[in-house]
Design an enzyme around this catalytic site. Sequence first.
Site, PDB file in Angstrom:
ATOM      1  CG  ASN A  17     -11.715  -5.869 133.044  1.00 48.05           C
ATOM      2  OD1 ASN A  17     -11.900  -4.728 132.620  1.00 48.05           O
ATOM      3  ND2 ASN A  17     -12.115  -6.258 134.244  1.00 48.05           N
ATOM      4  CG  HIS A  51     -23.239  -9.581 144.817  1.00 49.57           C
ATOM      5  ND1 HIS A  51     -22.304  -8.784 144.197  1.00 49.57           N
ATOM      6  CD2 HIS A  51     -22.546 -10.281 145.760  1.00 49.57           C
ATOM      7  CE1 HIS A  51     -21.106  -8.988 144.736  1.00 49.57           C
ATOM      8  NE2 HIS A  51     -21.223  -9.898 145.678  1.00 49.57           N
ATOM      9  N   GLY A 111     -15.265  -9.153 133.150  1.00 48.49           N
ATOM     10  CA  GLY A 111     -15.927  -7.878 133.428  1.00 48.49           C
ATOM     11  C   GLY A 111     -16.121  -7.577 134.893  1.00 48.49           C
ATOM     12  CB  CYS A 114     -44.066  -6.741 155.233  1.00 46.04           C
ATOM     13  SG  CYS A 114     -44.499  -8.470 155.418  1.00 46.04           S
TER      14      CYS A 114
HETATM   15  P1  OAD Z   1     -17.110  -2.949 138.790  1.00 45.32           P
HETATM   16  O1  OAD Z   1     -17.819  -1.734 138.335  1.00 45.32           O
HETATM   17  O2  OAD Z   1     -16.334  -2.878 140.047  1.00 45.32           O
HETATM   18  O3  OAD Z   1     -16.112  -3.454 137.651  1.00 45.32           O
HETATM   19  C1  OAD Z   1     -16.539  -3.563 136.321  1.00 45.32           C
HETATM   20  C2  OAD Z   1     -15.380  -4.099 135.527  1.00 45.32           C
HETATM   21  O4  OAD Z   1     -15.834  -4.344 134.196  1.00 45.32           O
HETATM   22  C3  OAD Z   1     -14.199  -3.151 135.421  1.00 45.32           C
HETATM   23  O5  OAD Z   1     -13.012  -3.861 135.751  1.00 45.32           O
HETATM   24  C4  OAD Z   1     -14.192  -2.713 133.945  1.00 45.32           C
HETATM   25  O6  OAD Z   1     -12.881  -2.501 133.459  1.00 45.32           O
HETATM   26  C5  OAD Z   1     -14.838  -3.907 133.291  1.00 45.32           C
HETATM   27  N1  OAD Z   1     -15.540  -3.638 132.020  1.00 45.32           N
HETATM   28  C6  OAD Z   1     -16.288  -2.558 131.676  1.00 45.32           C
HETATM   29  N2  OAD Z   1     -16.811  -2.728 130.458  1.00 45.32           N
HETATM   30  C7  OAD Z   1     -16.419  -3.948 130.017  1.00 45.32           C
HETATM   31  C8  OAD Z   1     -16.649  -4.699 128.819  1.00 45.32           C
HETATM   32  N3  OAD Z   1     -17.400  -4.238 127.838  1.00 45.32           N
HETATM   33  N4  OAD Z   1     -16.070  -5.932 128.721  1.00 45.32           N
HETATM   34  C9  OAD Z   1     -15.286  -6.423 129.721  1.00 45.32           C
HETATM   35  N5  OAD Z   1     -15.030  -5.747 130.864  1.00 45.32           N
HETATM   36  C10 OAD Z   1     -15.587  -4.524 131.017  1.00 45.32           C
HETATM   37  O7  OAD Z   1     -18.199  -4.128 138.845  1.00 45.32           O
HETATM   38  P2  OAD Z   1     -18.105  -5.517 139.622  1.00 45.32           P
HETATM   39  O8  OAD Z   1     -16.733  -6.051 139.609  1.00 45.32           O
HETATM   40  O9  OAD Z   1     -19.202  -6.354 139.106  1.00 45.32           O
HETATM   41  O10 OAD Z   1     -21.914  -5.332 144.690  1.00 45.32           O
HETATM   42  O11 OAD Z   1     -18.461  -5.040 141.087  1.00 45.32           O
HETATM   43  C11 OAD Z   1     -18.577  -6.013 142.097  1.00 45.32           C
HETATM   44  C12 OAD Z   1     -19.644  -5.600 143.069  1.00 45.32           C
HETATM   45  O12 OAD Z   1     -19.375  -4.275 143.531  1.00 45.32           O
HETATM   46  C13 OAD Z   1     -21.040  -5.505 142.492  1.00 45.32           C
HETATM   47  O13 OAD Z   1     -21.700  -6.749 142.411  1.00 45.32           O
HETATM   48  C14 OAD Z   1     -21.710  -4.593 143.465  1.00 45.32           C
HETATM   49  C15 OAD Z   1     -20.630  -3.545 143.623  1.00 45.32           C
HETATM   50  O14 OAD Z   1     -20.644  -2.825 144.804  1.00 45.32           O
HETATM   51  C16 OAD Z   1     -23.030  -5.152 145.398  1.00 45.32           C
HETATM   52  O15 OAD Z   1     -23.891  -4.358 145.076  1.00 45.32           O
HETATM   53  C17 OAD Z   1     -23.104  -6.039 146.589  1.00 45.32           C
END
Ligand code: OAD
Length: 252
Positions: A214, A117, A188, A148
């Site tokens: 997670n 990303h 995560g 720019c």
């Molecule tokens: P999310 O915010 O959707 O999910 C975060 C996950 O981390 C959740 O499932 C939580 O349960 C878990 N979590 C929180 N704290 C944790 C810890 N200490 N240890 C383990 N797990 C933990 O974030 P992403 O899945 O990264 O995209 O989201 C994917 C994409 O959605 C991002 O890259 C972003 C967003 O829109 C863009 O900006 C293109």
Amino acid sequence: MISELLIQKMHDATQVLVLTGAGISAESGLATFRDPDGHWDQYRPEDLANEGAFRRNPRLVQGWYHARRKAVLSALPNPGHRALGALAGLFREFTLVTQNVDRLHQRSGSDRVIELHGNIQQFHCIECGLDAPEAVFAEIASGQVACCQICGNLVRPAVVWFGESLPKEALDAAWQAATRAEVVLSVGTSGLVYPAAHLPLVAKRAGAFIAEVNIAPSALASEMDLVLIGKAGDILPTLLDALKNRKKADRT
Ligand code: OAD
């Protein structure tokens, strides 16, 4: 307590892929997206993370990314990031794929991280694509709308927005590594954003053992061979130690 099955699978594997999401950086103090108090709890993605929103209100969007950039720069890698850095050395092929734009994996010593990303520390022109010089940091910090130097169009953060394709080279490399992997760890991430969320599934179809780490089951949990519930910063260092001990025991 780490599952004996996972330790055995990783001990036997030579090719491992880890996919990380915002949860791994939560213990560094960075907000996730979909947890309570996450970014999407406060803002709507369509107001901030897409090209239309940026063109409508560049000051708002640049300001939001600036605040996140400042948070990232003052955050430090945590034991979860460091454990992945060390885990890499235990396998012939270790591929770290992240959806995060915070560069904390790189700052904790992981090299060759596949960033699906983008990267919040860089900028480029929305029209001509030219990379912007560091001076744009100061412009944005002072509330100006950065443009720019060559064509005068808006300068945008080098991240992937909703509706945009992922960088082809990064996605291809991640996809190929997923098809080769014997074990995949999904750490995560909510597993709600595609194509990143496809990677563990692609690997599983190709025969990999897939597991997630997670604090709560993700959207992909029912597909996982194993779900480890807990903080990445607790589970990953424990997994690293268990694997190292197993390898040491094998040598003696
Ligand atoms: P999310 O915010 O959707 O999910 C975060 C996950 O981390 C959740 O499932 C939580 O349960 C878990 N979590 C929180 N704290 C944790 C810890 N200490 N240890 C383990 N797990 C933990 O974030 P992403 O899945 O990264 O995209 O989201 C994917 C994409 O959605 C991002 O890259 C972003 C967003 O829109 C863009 O900006 C293109």
